[in-house]
Write a protein that holds these residues in place. Sequence first.
Motif, mmCIF file in Angstrom:
data_model
loop_
_atom_site.group_PDB
_atom_site.id
_atom_site.type_symbol
_atom_site.label_atom_id
_atom_site.label_comp_id
_atom_site.label_asym_id
_atom_site.label_seq_id
_atom_site.Cartn_x
_atom_site.Cartn_y
_atom_site.Cartn_z
ATOM 1 N N HIS A 299 0.833 -1.208 0.000
ATOM 2 C CA HIS A 299 0.000 0.000 0.000
ATOM 3 C C HIS A 299 0.867 1.257 0.000
ATOM 4 O O HIS A 299 2.084 1.185 0.192
ATOM 5 C CB HIS A 299 -0.968 0.000 1.182
ATOM 6 N N ASP B 28 6.352 3.927 4.802
ATOM 7 C CA ASP B 28 7.080 2.859 5.508
ATOM 8 C C ASP B 28 6.939 1.511 4.797
ATOM 9 O O ASP B 28 7.474 0.500 5.251
ATOM 10 C CB ASP B 28 6.656 2.765 6.990
ATOM 11 N N HIS B 29 6.246 1.529 3.626
ATOM 12 C CA HIS B 29 6.119 0.306 2.821
ATOM 13 C C HIS B 29 6.665 0.471 1.398
ATOM 14 O O HIS B 29 7.067 -0.497 0.787
ATOM 15 C CB HIS B 29 4.666 -0.156 2.781
ATOM 16 N N ASP C 252 -0.442 -3.969 6.331
ATOM 17 C CA ASP C 252 -1.109 -3.230 7.413
ATOM 18 C C ASP C 252 -2.617 -3.420 7.267
ATOM 19 O O ASP C 252 -3.150 -3.282 6.171
ATOM 20 C CB ASP C 252 -0.794 -1.732 7.310
ATOM 21 N N HIS D 299 -4.681 0.393 12.224
ATOM 22 C CA HIS D 299 -4.225 -0.980 12.474
ATOM 23 C C HIS D 299 -5.184 -1.725 13.386
ATOM 24 O O HIS D 299 -5.879 -1.123 14.214
ATOM 25 C CB HIS D 299 -2.827 -0.953 13.104
ATOM 26 N N HIS E 238 -7.592 -0.712 5.610
ATOM 27 C CA HIS E 238 -6.506 0.040 6.244
ATOM 28 C C HIS E 238 -6.823 1.517 6.053
ATOM 29 O O HIS E 238 -7.771 1.874 5.351
ATOM 30 C CB HIS E 238 -5.174 -0.359 5.601
ATOM 31 N N HIS F 84 1.860 3.738 1.820
ATOM 32 C CA HIS F 84 2.456 4.420 2.971
ATOM 33 C C HIS F 84 3.970 4.336 2.835
ATOM 34 O O HIS F 84 4.497 3.270 2.513
ATOM 35 C CB HIS F 84 2.016 3.761 4.296
HETATM 36 ZN ZN LIG Z 1 0.121 1.568 6.448
#
Ligand SMILES: [Zn+2]
Length: 419
Positions: free
Chosen positions: A55, A59-60, A145, A374, A123, A57
């Motif tokens: 997805h 951090d991904h 997530d 989450h 999410h 974000h």
């Molecule tokens: Zn996320």
Amino acid sequence: MKIIIHRGNEEIGASCIEVQTAQTRVIFDVGLELEGKPAVVPQNIGGVAALFITHAHPDHYGLISKVPAEIPAYCGALTEDIMRIMGTFNPRFGEVNRTFRHFAHGEPVQIGDITITPYATDHSVPDSHAFQVEADGKRILISGDFRAHGRKTALMEICARAVHTPDALVVDGTCVVERAPEEPQATVCNSEKEVEDGILKILKEEKLPAFIDASSINVDRIISAFKAAKSAGRTFAVDIYTALILWIMNKRYGHIVPINEWEGFRVISRCDLARPQRRTLYANQDRLGLSDFISTLYRVGVVKPETIARNPSQYLIKFNRREELIRELGIREYSYIYSMWSGYMSPQYDEQGRFQRLRNSPNVRFHFIHTSGHATWDELCWFIDEVAPGKLIPFHTSYPQGFREKYPDAIIGVKEIEV
Ligand SMILES: [Zn+2]
Ligand SMILES: [Zn+2]
């Protein structure tokens, strides 16, 4: 088949998982550290057959520019749009300029001897996916997530049923923390519907001009704000970037979210304060294919600050330059709704103490209304029990040990797991 957890099994952020067979290596996510520490793509990434992004974000996907262009990268079509728009409007995330191949919910993708089937999940950002990974007669579920209290909760049941009893589950354990994080005096909601109801209550009871800070790509939240405003008989007015995210979602999915031709939804686009976003829009309209969106900004769905100033209590406003807009509107007293992760209000992130000042101001009715992107512990246990995996691998958590109480066999601190 082997799972290699490159990053993310003892931290929230920098997600990067590899699945490999004797012939094929596939990477799932290449995320940035959430706290700005350096993160690196795995060594020997050149030998990877494909990259899959869960997805949009950072951090991904945040290290995507470091992945060689010849490695095929797969993501949802809307995820590509959001990554490109985010990178353009928020330069700190970096421009996303590579090509992507798109996958769709439930449709398997074959990479060498590995079959990957994406499942749409619930999410905070739309178009998030879990992946079933099959090879060597084994199955793994990588959850990505997820939560089960947004506006798409049924998706988690669909995923759990479709990927029942895999040999391993790599699961989002964000909610598992060593101790409850200290929340400022807060209303933390159990669901997105509670968020909507909470905003509505404020709009109805306080009857003041109202402002909300929320992530523009948290479309569930933007819809909650819009619905609350509508139920309160107010207009929801947003900045260009927020309107653009909704517009691009409509372009992909059909008209399902509010955009500026809808009643009760307006874009604050034709004023000096909107100029920087307008400039970004024009500068990138060809690269991102945004000329249709630009034309909507000159139709009926636009509101100017001088119009808002005539009756500001009739609005709920989400605007990137909120403080300047409040000054321009000449508003003294207002409702303020903070609707993001509470951590951004802590001194670590809010170095200038802006949130503290807002909280202390006699002219501001400060509210914290939020629900996490989450799964809660109960949702997590429900999902794990429903999926019933052979091996349980906590991921995306700062405290994997917290799983042990209920799941004593959870695999913790192991980088390479044979399935
Ligand atoms: Zn996320
Ligand atoms: Zn994440």
